[in-house]
Design a protein around this motif. Sequence first.
Motif, PDB file in Angstrom:
ATOM      1  N   GLY A 115       0.729  -1.165  -0.222  1.00 31.00           N
ATOM      2  CA  GLY A 115       0.023   0.082   0.097  1.00 31.00           C
ATOM      3  C   GLY A 115       0.854   1.320   0.299  1.00 31.00           C
ATOM      4  N   TRP A 116       2.234   0.998   0.018  1.00 25.74           N
ATOM      5  CA  TRP A 116       3.066   2.418   0.053  1.00 25.74           C
ATOM      6  C   TRP A 116       3.000   3.071  -1.259  1.00 25.74           C
ATOM      7  CZ3 TRP A 116       8.503   1.809   2.898  1.00 25.74           C
ATOM      8  CH2 TRP A 116       8.272   1.913   4.076  1.00 25.74           C
ATOM      9  N   ASN A 117       3.131   4.295  -1.621  1.00 26.58           N
ATOM     10  CA  ASN A 117       3.180   4.900  -2.881  1.00 26.58           C
ATOM     11  C   ASN A 117       4.820   4.842  -3.076  1.00 26.58           C
ATOM     12  OD1 ASN A 117       4.173   7.132  -1.810  1.00 26.58           O
ATOM     13  ND2 ASN A 117       1.828   7.875  -1.354  1.00 26.58           N
ATOM     14  N   TRP A 118       5.220   5.659  -4.250  1.00 27.86           N
ATOM     15  CA  TRP A 118       6.456   5.423  -4.652  1.00 27.86           C
ATOM     16  C   TRP A 118       7.411   6.706  -3.813  1.00 27.86           C
ATOM     17  CZ3 TRP A 118      10.534   3.726  -6.710  1.00 27.86           C
ATOM     18  CH2 TRP A 118      11.683   4.640  -7.367  1.00 27.86           C
ATOM     19  N   ARG A 119       6.549   7.867  -3.229  1.00 27.52           N
ATOM     20  CA  ARG A 119       7.179   8.803  -2.328  1.00 27.52           C
ATOM     21  C   ARG A 119       7.790   7.852  -1.148  1.00 27.52           C
ATOM     22  NH1 ARG A 119       2.686  11.837  -3.501  1.00 27.52           N
ATOM     23  NH2 ARG A 119       2.283  11.608  -1.395  1.00 27.52           N
ATOM     24  N   GLU A 120       7.133   7.422  -0.489  1.00 33.37           N
ATOM     25  CA  GLU A 120       7.202   6.709   0.617  1.00 33.37           C
ATOM     26  C   GLU A 120       8.454   5.564   0.510  1.00 33.37           C
ATOM     27  OE1 GLU A 120       3.033   6.196   2.963  1.00 33.37           O
ATOM     28  OE2 GLU A 120       2.956   5.485   1.043  1.00 33.37           O
ATOM     29  N   VAL A 121       8.325   4.956  -0.750  1.00 30.86           N
ATOM     30  CA  VAL A 121       9.604   4.106  -1.032  1.00 30.86           C
ATOM     31  C   VAL A 121      11.042   4.930  -1.183  1.00 30.86           C
ATOM     32  CG1 VAL A 121      10.608   2.674  -2.862  1.00 30.86           C
ATOM     33  CG2 VAL A 121       8.227   2.385  -2.196  1.00 30.86           C
ATOM     34  N   ARG A 122      10.963   5.810  -1.762  1.00 31.73           N
ATOM     35  CA  ARG A 122      12.126   6.846  -1.798  1.00 31.73           C
ATOM     36  C   ARG A 122      12.521   7.130  -0.510  1.00 31.73           C
ATOM     37  NH1 ARG A 122      13.036   9.918  -7.360  1.00 31.73           N
ATOM     38  NH2 ARG A 122      15.215   9.831  -6.576  1.00 31.73           N
ATOM     39  N   ALA A 123      11.562   7.515   0.559  1.00 32.92           N
ATOM     40  CA  ALA A 123      11.809   8.155   1.650  1.00 32.92           C
ATOM     41  C   ALA A 123      12.543   6.855   2.660  1.00 32.92           C
ATOM     42  CB  ALA A 123      10.560   8.433   2.354  1.00 32.92           C
ATOM     43  N   ALA A 124      12.078   5.781   2.522  1.00 30.09           N
ATOM     44  CA  ALA A 124      12.498   4.623   3.120  1.00 30.09           C
ATOM     45  C   ALA A 124      13.903   4.226   2.922  1.00 30.09           C
ATOM     46  CB  ALA A 124      11.607   3.374   2.868  1.00 30.09           C
ATOM     47  N   LEU A 125      14.309   4.415   1.357  1.00 33.34           N
ATOM     48  CA  LEU A 125      15.657   4.183   0.852  1.00 33.34           C
ATOM     49  C   LEU A 125      16.569   5.251   1.344  1.00 33.34           C
ATOM     50  CD1 LEU A 125      14.696   3.222  -2.780  1.00 33.34           C
ATOM     51  CD2 LEU A 125      15.558   1.589  -0.743  1.00 33.34           C
ATOM     52  N   ALA A 126      15.848   6.392   1.537  1.00 32.69           N
ATOM     53  CA  ALA A 126      16.889   7.595   1.983  1.00 32.69           C
ATOM     54  C   ALA A 126      17.205   7.510   3.197  1.00 32.69           C
ATOM     55  CB  ALA A 126      16.160   8.861   1.741  1.00 32.69           C
ATOM     56  N   ALA A 127      16.170   6.772   4.217  1.00 31.60           N
ATOM     57  CA  ALA A 127      16.430   6.785   5.436  1.00 31.60           C
ATOM     58  C   ALA A 127      17.372   5.613   6.022  1.00 31.60           C
ATOM     59  CB  ALA A 127      15.183   6.682   6.319  1.00 31.60           C
ATOM     60  N   LEU A 144      13.932   4.271 -13.557  1.00 24.31           N
ATOM     61  CA  LEU A 144      13.417   3.224 -14.314  1.00 24.31           C
ATOM     62  C   LEU A 144      14.275   2.569 -15.353  1.00 24.31           C
ATOM     63  CD1 LEU A 144       9.830   4.571 -15.033  1.00 24.31           C
ATOM     64  CD2 LEU A 144      10.564   2.681 -13.213  1.00 24.31           C
ATOM     65  N   GLN A 145      15.218   3.338 -16.081  1.00 22.56           N
ATOM     66  CA  GLN A 145      16.144   3.018 -17.048  1.00 22.56           C
ATOM     67  C   GLN A 145      17.093   2.194 -16.226  1.00 22.56           C
ATOM     68  OE1 GLN A 145      18.074   6.198 -19.123  1.00 22.56           O
ATOM     69  NE2 GLN A 145      18.867   4.790 -20.853  1.00 22.56           N
ATOM     70  N   ALA A 146      17.550   2.660 -15.058  1.00 20.16           N
ATOM     71  CA  ALA A 146      18.565   1.945 -14.368  1.00 20.16           C
ATOM     72  C   ALA A 146      18.354   0.557 -13.988  1.00 20.16           C
ATOM     73  CB  ALA A 146      19.101   2.942 -13.205  1.00 20.16           C
ATOM     74  N   ILE A 147      17.050   0.394 -13.367  1.00 22.01           N
ATOM     75  CA  ILE A 147      16.395  -0.932 -12.879  1.00 22.01           C
ATOM     76  C   ILE A 147      16.002  -1.619 -14.114  1.00 22.01           C
ATOM     77  CG2 ILE A 147      16.131   0.174 -10.576  1.00 22.01           C
ATOM     78  CD1 ILE A 147      13.156   0.040 -11.058  1.00 22.01           C
ATOM     79  N   GLY A 148      15.906  -1.513 -15.287  1.00 27.55           N
ATOM     80  CA  GLY A 148      15.580  -2.273 -16.518  1.00 27.55           C
ATOM     81  C   GLY A 148      14.155  -2.086 -16.622  1.00 27.55           C
ATOM     82  N   ALA A 149      13.382  -1.204 -16.029  1.00 34.27           N
ATOM     83  CA  ALA A 149      11.930  -1.068 -16.320  1.00 34.27           C
ATOM     84  C   ALA A 149      11.500  -0.364 -17.696  1.00 34.27           C
ATOM     85  CB  ALA A 149      11.261  -0.402 -15.379  1.00 34.27           C
ATOM     86  N   GLU A 150      10.559  -0.869 -18.475  1.00 31.85           N
ATOM     87  CA  GLU A 150      10.206  -0.444 -19.643  1.00 31.85           C
ATOM     88  C   GLU A 150       8.928   0.735 -19.379  1.00 31.85           C
ATOM     89  OE1 GLU A 150       9.210  -3.768 -22.027  1.00 31.85           O
ATOM     90  OE2 GLU A 150      11.440  -4.408 -22.226  1.00 31.85           O
ATOM     91  N   GLU A 151       8.388   0.412 -18.187  1.00 27.08           N
ATOM     92  CA  GLU A 151       7.185   1.533 -18.022  1.00 27.08           C
ATOM     93  C   GLU A 151       7.641   2.804 -17.933  1.00 27.08           C
ATOM     94  OE1 GLU A 151       6.284  -2.407 -16.513  1.00 27.08           O
ATOM     95  OE2 GLU A 151       8.149  -1.456 -16.308  1.00 27.08           O
ATOM     96  N   ARG A 152       6.980   3.836 -18.088  1.00 28.91           N
ATOM     97  CA  ARG A 152       6.987   5.210 -18.146  1.00 28.91           C
ATOM     98  C   ARG A 152       7.082   5.778 -16.506  1.00 28.91           C
ATOM     99  NH1 ARG A 152       3.333   8.293 -22.147  1.00 28.91           N
ATOM    100  NH2 ARG A 152       4.430   9.821 -21.094  1.00 28.91           N
ATOM    101  N   TYR A 153       6.162   5.125 -15.551  1.00 34.42           N
ATOM    102  CA  TYR A 153       6.094   5.499 -14.293  1.00 34.42           C
ATOM    103  C   TYR A 153       6.233   4.449 -13.375  1.00 34.42           C
ATOM    104  CZ  TYR A 153       3.456   9.114 -17.065  1.00 34.42           C
ATOM    105  OH  TYR A 153       3.129   9.846 -17.855  1.00 34.42           O
ATOM    106  N   PRO A 154       7.038   4.714 -12.019  1.00 37.21           N
ATOM    107  CA  PRO A 154       7.449   3.621 -11.183  1.00 37.21           C
ATOM    108  C   PRO A 154       6.549   3.348 -10.229  1.00 37.21           C
ATOM    109  CG  PRO A 154       8.140   5.823 -10.377  1.00 37.21           C
ATOM    110  CD  PRO A 154       7.430   6.103 -11.677  1.00 37.21           C
ATOM    111  N   GLU A 155       5.100   4.004 -10.069  1.00 39.03           N
ATOM    112  CA  GLU A 155       4.174   3.729  -9.209  1.00 39.03           C
ATOM    113  C   GLU A 155       3.894   2.190  -9.230  1.00 39.03           C
ATOM    114  OE1 GLU A 155       3.064   4.254  -5.970  1.00 39.03           O
ATOM    115  OE2 GLU A 155       3.001   6.143  -6.553  1.00 39.03           O
TER     116      GLU A 155
END
Length: 329
Positions: A115-127, A144-155
């Motif tokens: 249920g987390w969103n992308w902002r919460e993921v980035r905050a968890a990584l930064a912490a 997205l390019q660095a992790i090999g994702a083809e989608e346009r949005y990370p959510e």
Amino acid sequence: MKTWIKRLALLAGLTALAGAGGLAWYANQPLPIEPLPKTINVAPGTHLRSLSTMLEREGVIGNAQVFWLLGRVLDKAGTLKVGVYRLDRPLTPLELYAKIQRGEVSQAIVQFIEGWNWREVRAALAAQPLLKNDSAGMSDAEILQAIGAEERYPEGLLFPDTYFYAPHTSDLGVLRRAYRLQHERLLTAWETRAPGLPYRTPYEALIMASIVEKETGAAYERPQIAGVFLNRLRLGMRLQTDPAVIYGLGERFDGNLRKVDLQRDTPYNTYTRAGLPPTPIAMPSAAAIQAALNPAKTDALYFVARGDGTHVFSSNLDAHNRAVNRYQR
């Protein structure tokens, strides 16, 4: 009477002194750790009591109660750092507490919560102090390019789970693993989907799964929630799901969803726009993905929260309005 009180006080003092002396002796004696080396996992949510029980079960300490008491005396309860610890030599209880307090891990842990969103993921990584935050200066597209994702949005593209990593490695490695795992889980579930679903792609199923994830905290309701939304899609009804509207408000949302918010058009306002929103709104769990691809067979078109985390489902508007009057008004 006063003589007895003095004697009791003296006895209590001597007992405390003996106990303190015994605890001090224990704190500095090497623990009977067998065999060496040994690996222990201090998981998220571990507290002093559960740590002591786990260490006794793993053969690191001989007496959980004494180890716990030492931790209480030393006020270690709030200083435990999660991660995987490698014990290469005999340690005293004091040294073991210090190791866990300093976070001297061989593998650290970061959690992505359902249920987390992308902002919460980035905050968890930064912490994460032991994780190189290489993504900090990168745009979403670059990540997205660095992790090999083809989608346009990370959510929604990451699988919510606990991820282990070696200290001082890049957070891009964690993101890459989480992306691949979600991608694999989604494609596997897509292959076993129910017939006749109105999804054109697995990505659309992921969008629906994210809505299901945010709509209910009761796991058993997920298939029925998905069934309601799929019934609405088939009939051309608007989904009218509040979590999508809230997601569209972004940081403007202050915890109170107002009528004006439901009327303000955004790409995620499912009250003003038909069909699915353009992207997922959160990280769906495997159970939510399964529900979106294998929904319950139901004639319900509406549901309303009871206030206890569960919902009342209705197949017509009159029944729904009665449920709203009972539980909401």
